[in-house]
Design an enzyme around this catalytic site. Sequence first.
Site, PDB file in Angstrom:
ATOM      1  CG  HIS A  56      -1.908   1.123   1.231  1.00 34.98           C
ATOM      2  ND1 HIS A  56      -3.268   0.905   1.133  1.00 34.98           N
ATOM      3  CD2 HIS A  56      -1.755   2.470   1.309  1.00 34.98           C
ATOM      4  CE1 HIS A  56      -3.893   2.071   1.152  1.00 34.98           C
ATOM      5  NE2 HIS A  56      -2.991   3.041   1.263  1.00 34.98           N
ATOM      6  CG  HIS A  58      -1.096   7.085  -1.237  1.00 41.70           C
ATOM      7  ND1 HIS A  58      -2.332   7.257  -1.809  1.00 41.70           N
ATOM      8  CD2 HIS A  58      -1.291   6.327  -0.133  1.00 41.70           C
ATOM      9  CE1 HIS A  58      -3.245   6.645  -1.071  1.00 41.70           C
ATOM     10  NE2 HIS A  58      -2.642   6.076  -0.051  1.00 41.70           N
ATOM     11  CD  GLN A 151      -7.122  11.173  -1.066  1.00 46.37           C
ATOM     12  OE1 GLN A 151      -5.962  10.836  -1.179  1.00 46.37           O
ATOM     13  NE2 GLN A 151      -7.828  10.941   0.028  1.00 46.37           N
ATOM     14  CG  HIS A 209      -7.490   4.240   0.991  1.00 44.70           C
ATOM     15  ND1 HIS A 209      -7.004   3.891  -0.227  1.00 44.70           N
ATOM     16  CD2 HIS A 209      -6.493   4.918   1.640  1.00 44.70           C
ATOM     17  CE1 HIS A 209      -5.753   4.328  -0.335  1.00 44.70           C
ATOM     18  NE2 HIS A 209      -5.417   4.963   0.773  1.00 44.70           N
ATOM     19  CD  GLU A 212      -6.498   6.273   6.364  1.00 42.41           C
ATOM     20  OE1 GLU A 212      -6.915   6.400   5.196  1.00 42.41           O
ATOM     21  OE2 GLU A 212      -5.367   6.652   6.729  1.00 42.41           O
ATOM     22  CG  ASP A 308      -0.749   4.991   3.694  1.00 44.57           C
ATOM     23  OD1 ASP A 308      -1.079   5.221   2.515  1.00 44.57           O
ATOM     24  OD2 ASP A 308      -1.501   5.225   4.657  1.00 44.57           O
TER      25      ASP A 308
HETATM   26 FE   FE2 Z   1      -3.416   5.093   1.681  1.00 43.26          FE
END
Ligand code: FE2
Length: 424
Positions: A56, A58, A151, A209, A212, A308
């Site tokens: 995971h 970005h 997102q 996701h 979270e 992440d």
């Molecule tokens: Fe993430």
Amino acid sequence: MDLVVRNASLPDGRTGIDIAVQDGRIAALGPALVVQGAREIDAGGDLASAPFVDAHFHMDSTLSYGMPRVNASGTLLEGIALWGELKPQLVQDALVERAMQYCDWAVARGLLAIRTHVDVCDERLLAVEALLDVKRRVAPYINLQLVAFPQDGLLRSPGAFDNLKRAIGMGVDVVGGIPHFERTMAQGAESVRLLCEFAAEQGLRVDMHCDETDDPLSRHIETLAYETWRLGMQGRVAGSHLTSMHSMDNYYVSKLLPLMRESGVAAIANPLINITLQGRHDTYPKRRGMTRVPELLAAGIDVAFGHDCVMDPWYGLGSGDMLEVAHMGLHVAQMTGQEGMRACFEAVTSTPARILGLEGYGLAPGCHADFVLLDAATPVEAIRLRAARRLVVRRGKVVAEAPSMRAALHLPGRPASVDFRIGR
Ligand code: FE2
């Protein structure tokens, strides 16, 4: 043979193992192989592992720390807002350059497979184009898997679903989502259903996701597991973060775990980020926020760890070191027994390899000759020392090397140097 590594230890506990490589594959593996290599390397009993895998990440935001400003509150929501400020200013060349720099770091760390989410809530799909370009460029040395990530919310952000479909059409590999960021619980559940149906139709994997948040009533993992089961997608779906499970009612979790197990949904925790971003609304006691890793493992559910973020709107540290991730993971989950620590090593190697569906991953004859030789004897020692990567091998070729960790001492009557290792 093109390459023979002699006298290595393996993560499963075998010692004195030779690894023979020919034409980019492992040709033979065992004690005292009677073969000759064009290049021979003495591992000296050090640990050879299949490469690190980040489940995971970005990559579209990495190495952008401080652009246009730093995250003052340190929260997830300010991070998302900050990313929203930065997005219109993104320039493709600069994004590619940052991602390529991160990939250099990754290779030096023996991190040769990365699943990165890429934001599709931008009409231009600039980050998608950039990361597809990066994926092509790094393909000789890194397996880069892209997740189409809405997102700003699939239903909350106008045009997000169309953009996501366009991104998949352009070559993005996996369907993402963010149900807890939709406006209502019902819309969150609806987004999970729509995305899973789309992925099933397209024959794609899913990695959302999911939950979270510290809200114990954020239960989108239940919907994700149910949709996975309903659509026959067992083994192809992962829930990332799942931090609300930390705060959920225990009885509810006792019902949720078997559902996840039967659905074959994997869990991906992000220890460095979960311990940083969760519990921010708490005074004291402050929750840790990471999902229930030992309980998920005990229920037979695959759990991987992801990095992440590295130097981005959410996190100002990191350097692509999955041993640092495993180190934090075992502390936050209190998995300090030997078995728990070994499971944390698997959470950054073999388990994410399975979740990503990597072909030919592993240390066995026939697998790709991809491995990392660590300055440590065992997985636990590797985590303890965040061991140097003596050698990183990709398809049989050495792609990175680093010196062992050692410090010179200038003390009367004491050794001339220390290497922080015990028993040799
Ligand atoms: Fe993430």
